[in-house]
Design an enzyme around this catalytic site. Structure first.
Site, PDB file in Angstrom:
ATOM      1  N   MET A 124       0.841  -1.196   0.000  1.00  0.00           N
ATOM      2  CA  MET A 124       0.000   0.000   0.000  1.00  0.00           C
ATOM      3  C   MET A 124       0.883   1.256   0.000  1.00  0.00           C
ATOM      4  SD  MET A 124      -3.425  -0.904   2.070  1.00  0.00           S
ATOM      5  CE  MET A 124      -2.782  -0.637   3.716  1.00  0.00           C
ATOM      6  N   LEU A 140       6.610   3.127   1.597  1.00  0.00           N
ATOM      7  CA  LEU A 140       7.538   2.006   1.672  1.00  0.00           C
ATOM      8  C   LEU A 140       8.651   2.249   2.693  1.00  0.00           C
ATOM      9  CD1 LEU A 140       7.874   1.243  -2.158  1.00  0.00           C
ATOM     10  CD2 LEU A 140       6.284   0.256  -0.482  1.00  0.00           C
ATOM     11  N   HIS A 155       9.347  -3.432   3.429  1.00  0.00           N
ATOM     12  CA  HIS A 155       8.892  -3.662   2.054  1.00  0.00           C
ATOM     13  C   HIS A 155      10.089  -3.995   1.156  1.00  0.00           C
ATOM     14  CE1 HIS A 155       5.656  -0.706   3.459  1.00  0.00           C
ATOM     15  NE2 HIS A 155       4.938  -1.757   3.106  1.00  0.00           N
ATOM     16  N   GLN A 162     -10.437  -2.547   2.216  1.00  0.00           N
ATOM     17  CA  GLN A 162      -9.942  -3.247   3.404  1.00  0.00           C
ATOM     18  C   GLN A 162      -9.899  -2.352   4.635  1.00  0.00           C
ATOM     19  OE1 GLN A 162      -6.060  -4.115   1.417  1.00  0.00           O
ATOM     20  NE2 GLN A 162      -5.193  -3.762   3.437  1.00  0.00           N
ATOM     21  N   ASP A 181       2.218  -9.507   8.846  1.00  0.00           N
ATOM     22  CA  ASP A 181       0.758  -9.633   8.774  1.00  0.00           C
ATOM     23  C   ASP A 181       0.455 -11.122   8.621  1.00  0.00           C
ATOM     24  OD1 ASP A 181      -0.053  -6.655   8.552  1.00  0.00           O
ATOM     25  OD2 ASP A 181       1.576  -6.895   7.125  1.00  0.00           O
ATOM     26  N   SER A 221       4.290   1.099   8.090  1.00  0.00           N
ATOM     27  CA  SER A 221       3.961   2.433   7.556  1.00  0.00           C
ATOM     28  C   SER A 221       3.234   3.257   8.611  1.00  0.00           C
ATOM     29  CB  SER A 221       3.079   2.303   6.312  1.00  0.00           C
ATOM     30  OG  SER A 221       3.684   1.438   5.381  1.00  0.00           O
TER      31      SER A 221
HETATM   32  P1  AMP Z   1       1.484  -2.909   3.506  1.00  0.00           P
HETATM   33  O1  AMP Z   1       2.025  -1.871   2.592  1.00  0.00           O
HETATM   34  O2  AMP Z   1       1.480  -2.520   4.941  1.00  0.00           O
HETATM   35  O3  AMP Z   1       0.185  -3.489   3.027  1.00  0.00           O
HETATM   36  O4  AMP Z   1       2.517  -4.106   3.436  1.00  0.00           O
HETATM   37  C1  AMP Z   1       2.907  -4.675   2.219  1.00  0.00           C
HETATM   38  C2  AMP Z   1       3.647  -5.956   2.482  1.00  0.00           C
HETATM   39  O5  AMP Z   1       4.810  -5.677   3.260  1.00  0.00           O
HETATM   40  C3  AMP Z   1       2.821  -6.972   3.268  1.00  0.00           C
HETATM   41  O6  AMP Z   1       3.060  -8.265   2.738  1.00  0.00           O
HETATM   42  C4  AMP Z   1       3.374  -6.828   4.659  1.00  0.00           C
HETATM   43  O7  AMP Z   1       3.237  -7.995   5.441  1.00  0.00           O
HETATM   44  C5  AMP Z   1       4.830  -6.537   4.380  1.00  0.00           C
HETATM   45  N1  AMP Z   1       5.478  -5.881   5.517  1.00  0.00           N
HETATM   46  C6  AMP Z   1       5.013  -4.823   6.227  1.00  0.00           C
HETATM   47  N2  AMP Z   1       5.844  -4.534   7.240  1.00  0.00           N
HETATM   48  C7  AMP Z   1       6.851  -5.435   7.180  1.00  0.00           C
HETATM   49  C8  AMP Z   1       8.030  -5.675   7.976  1.00  0.00           C
HETATM   50  N3  AMP Z   1       8.329  -4.915   9.039  1.00  0.00           N
HETATM   51  N4  AMP Z   1       8.843  -6.698   7.619  1.00  0.00           N
HETATM   52  C9  AMP Z   1       8.541  -7.477   6.546  1.00  0.00           C
HETATM   53  N5  AMP Z   1       7.454  -7.300   5.764  1.00  0.00           N
HETATM   54  C10 AMP Z   1       6.623  -6.302   6.078  1.00  0.00           C
END
Ligand code: AMP
Length: 287
Positions: free
Chosen positions: A39, A42, A46, A70, A159, A195
């Site tokens: 989302m 970054l 990410h 969501q 997640d 984020s």
């Molecule tokens: P988001 O942008 O929050 O939807 O996250 C995008 C992807 O990055 C999802 O698969 C998250 O699980 C992963 N993600 C978010 N934070 C972390 C983190 N600290 N370490 C590893 N992956 C992450």
């Protein structure tokens, strides 16, 4: 004359035909493709997913889409951080091949009426606290996977419930994409990168690492098969004493079915969701 983009340039794709044409061209050249859905806003977490994607596939597409379906009505959709220029700079730096940047009308054209819901796995943990959230996630991820049709897609264990929901939807619907989990990247004090961490005040930021500390404490306490209830009660009290309010859940669950466990006998996870002020944090660790 504007020179054509160099082979290493980040391609920005905004519609599905352009995405498909690009993936088809890579495929025709014998190159594997991985997708990292995000989302935006970054951070290094990410980017660690992008690096894992790069380690197994020649080409990596990162999608950035703040998915409205969501978010609940009282959640942070409108104030969710949107920092596209910074995101594109990071993706260029890490050497991603393409950013897929659909708008809401591309993902949900007028008359959109189809939802992917995953039963059972979404009855626990974040499911009851965020009604509709996982249907939104499963639907948008299914769409992204079918739009890009990569060989692999990478999701963070940060997640964990989301990862299991996606694995199940992809398996149940025969989506021809391999789903991979990636370990959680943390700050040096243990706070999982997110984020949403940018919402934390200085004082909340000092409190936040207690979440990971408590998860680790519970994991340690239940590892040998002891009853989970006393460790969970102690952990919840520690979170509340640190200033988390409310603690939405702190739970030990089967790593596969996500069923709550009274005692650990196989692969398990300790998971929590708790708020600091207006910011909701989630985290989990393996037992
Ligand atoms: P988001 O942008 O929050 O939807 O996250 C995008 C992807 O990055 C999802 O698969 C998250 O699980 C992963 N993600 C978010 N934070 C972390 C983190 N600290 N370490 C590893 N992956 C992450």
């Amino acid at each position: 004359m504007i020179p054509p983009p160099s082979p290493s340039a980040l391609r920005q794709l905004t519609d599905v035909p352009a995405l498909r044409a690009q993936v088809r061209a890579w495929r025709a050249a014998g190159e594997g493709v991985a997708l990292v859905p995000t989302m935006g806003a970054l951070h290094e977490g990410h980017l660690s997913l992008v690096r894992q994607a790069q380690a197994g596939s020649r080409r990596v597409v990162v999608s950035i889409f703040v998915n409205p379906t969501q978010f609940g009505p009282n959640e942070d959709f409108s104030r969710y951080p949107r920092v596209l220029e910074a995101d594109l700079a990071l993706l260029t730096e890490v050497g991603a091949d393409a950013a897929f940047l659909p708008d809401v009308a591309t993902m949900y054209p007028p008359g959109f009426a189809t939802t992917v819901t995953v039963a059972g796995l979404t009855d626990v943990l974040c499911g009851p606290v965020r009604p509709g959230h996982f249907a939104g996630v499963a639907t948008v991820v299914t769409k992204l996977l079918l739009q890009a049709l990569p060989d692999r897609a990478i999701f963070g264990e940060k997640d964990f419930q989301q990862l299991q929901v996606i694995r199940r939807a992809v398996r149940d619907l025969d989506v021809p994409v391999a789903i991979e989990g990636a370990p959680t990247l943390r700050e040096s004090d243990g706070l999982a990168l997110s984020s949403r961490n940018r919402y934390l005040s200085a004082e909340e930021r000092r409190t936040a690492p207690a979440l990971y500390a408590v998860l680790q404490g519970v994991a340690e306490a239940v590892r040998g098969g002891a009853d989970t209830a006393p460790a969970l009660a102690e952990g919840r009290a520690a979170l509340e004493a640190a200033g988390f309010a409310p603690v939405q859940y702190l739970s030990v669950n089967d790593a596969e079915s996500l069923a709550p466990l009274e005692r650990v006998a196989g692969p398990a996870r300790v998971l929590a969701a708790a708020c600091l002020g207006r910011t909701r944090l989630i985290d989990n660790v393996a037992v």
